[in-house]
Scaffold this active site. Structure first.
Site, PDB file in Angstrom:
ATOM      1  N   GLY A   1       0.826  -1.204   0.000  1.00  0.00           N
ATOM      2  CA  GLY A   1       0.000   0.000   0.000  1.00  0.00           C
ATOM      3  C   GLY A   1       0.861   1.254   0.000  1.00  0.00           C
ATOM      4  O   GLY A   1       1.900   1.308   0.660  1.00  0.00           O
TER       5      GLY A   1
ATOM      6  N   ARG B   1       1.316  -5.426  -5.660  1.00  0.00           N
ATOM      7  CA  ARG B   1       1.608  -6.688  -4.983  1.00  0.00           C
ATOM      8  C   ARG B   1       1.884  -7.737  -6.044  1.00  0.00           C
ATOM      9  O   ARG B   1       1.133  -7.858  -7.006  1.00  0.00           O
ATOM     10  CB  ARG B   1       0.455  -7.088  -4.068  1.00  0.00           C
ATOM     11  CG  ARG B   1       0.331  -6.174  -2.855  1.00  0.00           C
ATOM     12  CD  ARG B   1      -0.851  -6.538  -1.958  1.00  0.00           C
ATOM     13  NE  ARG B   1      -0.834  -5.788  -0.710  1.00  0.00           N
ATOM     14  CZ  ARG B   1      -1.326  -4.567  -0.554  1.00  0.00           C
ATOM     15  NH1 ARG B   1      -1.884  -3.961  -1.590  1.00  0.00           N
ATOM     16  NH2 ARG B   1      -1.269  -3.942   0.604  1.00  0.00           N
TER      17      ARG B   1
ATOM     18  N   GLY C   1       5.784  -2.141   3.801  1.00  0.00           N
ATOM     19  CA  GLY C   1       5.438  -2.703   5.099  1.00  0.00           C
ATOM     20  C   GLY C   1       5.935  -4.118   5.273  1.00  0.00           C
ATOM     21  O   GLY C   1       6.912  -4.531   4.627  1.00  0.00           O
ATOM     22  N   ASP C   2       5.252  -4.894   6.135  1.00  0.00           N
ATOM     23  CA  ASP C   2       5.765  -6.221   6.471  1.00  0.00           C
ATOM     24  C   ASP C   2       5.782  -7.175   5.275  1.00  0.00           C
ATOM     25  O   ASP C   2       6.666  -8.024   5.165  1.00  0.00           O
ATOM     26  CB  ASP C   2       4.989  -6.826   7.647  1.00  0.00           C
ATOM     27  CG  ASP C   2       3.486  -6.853   7.428  1.00  0.00           C
ATOM     28  OD1 ASP C   2       3.028  -6.461   6.337  1.00  0.00           O
ATOM     29  OD2 ASP C   2       2.767  -7.261   8.355  1.00  0.00           O
ATOM     30  N   GLY C   3       4.808  -7.041   4.348  1.00  0.00           N
ATOM     31  CA  GLY C   3       4.820  -7.886   3.156  1.00  0.00           C
ATOM     32  C   GLY C   3       6.035  -7.607   2.286  1.00  0.00           C
ATOM     33  O   GLY C   3       6.677  -8.533   1.773  1.00  0.00           O
TER      34      GLY C   3
ATOM     35  N   THR D   1       4.181   2.831   5.647  1.00  0.00           N
ATOM     36  CA  THR D   1       2.805   2.383   5.845  1.00  0.00           C
ATOM     37  C   THR D   1       2.115   3.337   6.795  1.00  0.00           C
ATOM     38  O   THR D   1       2.712   3.744   7.809  1.00  0.00           O
ATOM     39  CB  THR D   1       2.736   0.951   6.399  1.00  0.00           C
ATOM     40  OG1 THR D   1       1.401   0.660   6.821  1.00  0.00           O
ATOM     41  CG2 THR D   1       3.674   0.748   7.575  1.00  0.00           C
TER      42      THR D   1
ATOM     43  N   ASP E   1      -0.226   2.630   8.775  1.00  0.00           N
ATOM     44  CA  ASP E   1      -0.767   1.926   9.938  1.00  0.00           C
ATOM     45  C   ASP E   1       0.110   2.019  11.182  1.00  0.00           C
ATOM     46  O   ASP E   1      -0.354   1.746  12.291  1.00  0.00           O
ATOM     47  CB  ASP E   1      -0.986   0.445   9.609  1.00  0.00           C
ATOM     48  CG  ASP E   1      -1.978   0.241   8.472  1.00  0.00           C
ATOM     49  OD1 ASP E   1      -2.835   1.126   8.287  1.00  0.00           O
ATOM     50  OD2 ASP E   1      -1.898  -0.779   7.779  1.00  0.00           O
TER      51      ASP E   1
ATOM     52  N   ASP F   1       2.378  -0.007  12.125  1.00  0.00           N
ATOM     53  CA  ASP F   1       2.314  -1.337  12.736  1.00  0.00           C
ATOM     54  C   ASP F   1       3.591  -2.153  12.554  1.00  0.00           C
ATOM     55  O   ASP F   1       3.565  -3.381  12.570  1.00  0.00           O
ATOM     56  CB  ASP F   1       1.126  -2.123  12.160  1.00  0.00           C
ATOM     57  CG  ASP F   1       1.214  -2.326  10.646  1.00  0.00           C
ATOM     58  OD1 ASP F   1       2.075  -1.692  10.006  1.00  0.00           O
ATOM     59  OD2 ASP F   1       0.419  -3.117  10.115  1.00  0.00           O
TER      60      ASP F   1
ATOM     61  N   ARG G   1     -26.628  14.471  15.654  1.00  0.00           N
ATOM     62  CA  ARG G   1     -26.436  13.095  15.221  1.00  0.00           C
ATOM     63  C   ARG G   1     -25.260  12.430  15.921  1.00  0.00           C
ATOM     64  O   ARG G   1     -24.344  13.092  16.411  1.00  0.00           O
ATOM     65  CB  ARG G   1     -26.202  13.037  13.705  1.00  0.00           C
ATOM     66  CG  ARG G   1     -27.466  13.253  12.881  1.00  0.00           C
ATOM     67  CD  ARG G   1     -27.144  13.336  11.406  1.00  0.00           C
ATOM     68  NE  ARG G   1     -28.376  13.467  10.610  1.00  0.00           N
ATOM     69  CZ  ARG G   1     -28.418  13.896   9.365  1.00  0.00           C
ATOM     70  NH1 ARG G   1     -27.302  14.250   8.751  1.00  0.00           N
ATOM     71  NH2 ARG G   1     -29.571  13.972   8.717  1.00  0.00           N
TER      72      ARG G   1
ATOM     73  N   MET H   1      -8.578   3.847   9.069  1.00  0.00           N
ATOM     74  CA  MET H   1      -7.768   2.694   8.694  1.00  0.00           C
ATOM     75  C   MET H   1      -6.800   2.329   9.821  1.00  0.00           C
ATOM     76  O   MET H   1      -6.725   3.000  10.846  1.00  0.00           O
ATOM     77  CB  MET H   1      -7.019   2.970   7.389  1.00  0.00           C
ATOM     78  CG  MET H   1      -7.944   3.169   6.193  1.00  0.00           C
ATOM     79  SD  MET H   1      -7.077   3.499   4.637  1.00  0.00           S
ATOM     80  CE  MET H   1      -6.685   1.827   4.137  1.00  0.00           C
ATOM     81  N   GLY H   2      -6.052   1.261   9.610  1.00  0.00           N
ATOM     82  CA  GLY H   2      -5.109   0.809  10.619  1.00  0.00           C
ATOM     83  C   GLY H   2      -4.988  -0.703  10.665  1.00  0.00           C
ATOM     84  O   GLY H   2      -4.289  -1.259  11.502  1.00  0.00           O
ATOM     85  N   ARG H   3      -5.722  -1.368   9.801  1.00  0.00           N
ATOM     86  CA  ARG H   3      -5.689  -2.826   9.707  1.00  0.00           C
ATOM     87  C   ARG H   3      -5.971  -3.458  11.057  1.00  0.00           C
ATOM     88  O   ARG H   3      -7.084  -3.333  11.561  1.00  0.00           O
ATOM     89  CB  ARG H   3      -4.353  -3.310   9.121  1.00  0.00           C
ATOM     90  CG  ARG H   3      -4.413  -4.693   8.502  1.00  0.00           C
ATOM     91  CD  ARG H   3      -3.204  -5.002   7.658  1.00  0.00           C
ATOM     92  NE  ARG H   3      -1.945  -4.894   8.374  1.00  0.00           N
ATOM     93  CZ  ARG H   3      -0.779  -5.255   7.854  1.00  0.00           C
ATOM     94  NH1 ARG H   3      -0.715  -5.730   6.626  1.00  0.00           N
ATOM     95  NH2 ARG H   3       0.328  -5.123   8.551  1.00  0.00           N
TER      96      ARG H   3
ATOM     97  N   ALA I   1     -13.048  12.914  20.247  1.00  0.00           N
ATOM     98  CA  ALA I   1     -14.135  11.936  20.092  1.00  0.00           C
ATOM     99  C   ALA I   1     -14.696  11.530  21.449  1.00  0.00           C
ATOM    100  O   ALA I   1     -13.981  11.488  22.458  1.00  0.00           O
ATOM    101  CB  ALA I   1     -13.622  10.701  19.357  1.00  0.00           C
TER     102      ALA I   1
ATOM    103  N   GLN J   1      -7.145   8.507   3.503  1.00  0.00           N
ATOM    104  CA  GLN J   1      -6.083   8.639   4.505  1.00  0.00           C
ATOM    105  C   GLN J   1      -4.700   8.330   3.942  1.00  0.00           C
ATOM    106  O   GLN J   1      -3.693   8.697   4.535  1.00  0.00           O
ATOM    107  CB  GLN J   1      -6.370   7.711   5.688  1.00  0.00           C
ATOM    108  CG  GLN J   1      -7.606   8.082   6.470  1.00  0.00           C
ATOM    109  CD  GLN J   1      -8.151   6.910   7.258  1.00  0.00           C
ATOM    110  OE1 GLN J   1      -7.827   6.725   8.418  1.00  0.00           O
ATOM    111  NE2 GLN J   1      -8.992   6.102   6.627  1.00  0.00           N
TER     112      GLN J   1
END
Length: 328
Positions: free
Chosen positions: A15, A76, A106-108, A130, A132, A134, A167, A174-176, A191, A260
């Site tokens: 990504g 990929r 990233g890790d991949g 990435t 994320d 992570d 509302r 995101m963030g997997r 929030a 994002q």
């Protein structure tokens, strides 16, 4: 510095993340500074197999530091997952007289580089790109800061609508499988609740919290949800549950999604990319391989790729406590 490295390639894989172009620029200009040739590889490992290479010099990367995405493209590659594909990639590298690769992803991406190095002993160095955040071995991954700012800006705008119409908004970020973006963006945007996979809040506690908010006089609320949160199968399932159990709420869902990943990188990510690119190239020149560059307490450090892949980035427990206090 070792003089064995005469040509370094750089690729982006997996990504995309803001700051990848700034990192490519840093690699190319560090190579030029040390009088090393630099080659860009299009479409990640796919380009490695197709020998889709382009020469990069200091001038060819001008005007990219502020651009999102990656001008080298990203993909990929199923072919690189095969031994035959990696053999073709190795032959292409040798024919092009390339001595080492900088892998941005990233890790991949790092897993592919680790396997490739194990099979052929080819020098690789990773830069964690990435949103994320992570990856183990760095306090910040490339693109994370930009993604955070994008999420906070979007939530601020959603709050205007939430307040205008009384509302409740569930905003998915995101963030997997990790909650770094949700936790930090949730605190930063004020929030009312933040749902992350590291802290199983539970649907009953969420409902209780929303009920307390209503009793306290709040007419609108923002709940930030990490995409990997385990309370419901999806953020829409959460909406359905609240619709059924808290009928007084007018509930909406906003999934921020791939917005994002885009946009001009923040100053933080541009500086981080520049530092990481320099460290990656100079580490390869020193004869190091199979490492990822990262920042730990604002110092550039090297982490073995295997540890970076297998390790888990830790959620900030202090920030979770701050979040609990702020959402009181």
């Amino acid at each position: 510095m070792s003089q064995n490295i005469k040509k370094i390639a750089v690729l982006t894989s997996g990504g995309d993340s803001p700051g990848m172009n700034a990192a490519i620029r840093s690699v190319a200009r560090t190579c030029a500074y040390h009088k090393i040739s630099c080659v860009g590889i299009y479409k990640g490992y796919e380009g490695l197999i197709d020998a889709d290479f382009i020469e990069l010099d200091a001038r060819s990367v001008r005007g990219v530091i502020n651009k999102g995405g990656t001008f080298l493209k990203s993909a990929r590659s199923k072919r690189f997952m095969t031994k035959e594909g990696r053999e073709i990639a190795y032959k292409n590298l040798k024919e092009a007289n390339i001595d080492a690769i900088v892998l941005i992803g990233g890790d991949g991406t790092f897993t592919g580089g680790l396997v490739f190095n194990t099979e052929y002993g080819f020098p690789v160095m990773g830069i964690p790109g990435t949103i994320d955040n992570d990856i183990n071995g760095t306090d910040r991954t490339l693109g994370y800061d930009t993604a955070l700012n994008t999420a906070v800006e979007a939530i601020d705008k959603i709050r205007d609508t939430a307040h205008s119409h009384d509302r409740l908004f569930f905003v998915e970020v995101m963030g997997r499988d990790v909650g770094h973006i949700a936790l930090n963006a949730g605190v930063g945007a004020g929030a009312e609740e933040i749902l992350i996979p590291e802290e199983d809040m539970g649907i009953d506690r969420l409902v209780e919290s929303l009920e307390r908010s209503k009793i306290s006089g709040k007419t609108s609320s923002i709940v930030v949800v990490a995409e990997g949160d385990k309370i419901g199968k999806s953020v829409f399932e959460l909406k359905d549950y609240v619709d059924q159990n808290l009928e007084e709420y007018d509930v909406r869902v906003s999934v921020l999604g791939h917005m994002q990943r885009g946009g001009s990188p923040t100053c933080f990510d541009r500086v981080l990319a520049s530092r990481m690119g320099v460290k990656a190239v100079e580490s390869l020149m020193e004869g190091k391989s199979n490492y990822m560059v990262g920042t730990i307490h604002d110092r550039m450090e090297l982490t073995p790729l295997e540890k970076a892949i297998k390790g888990n980035s830790k959620i900030n427990k202090e920030l979770i406590r701050v979040s609990d206090i702020m959402t009181t």
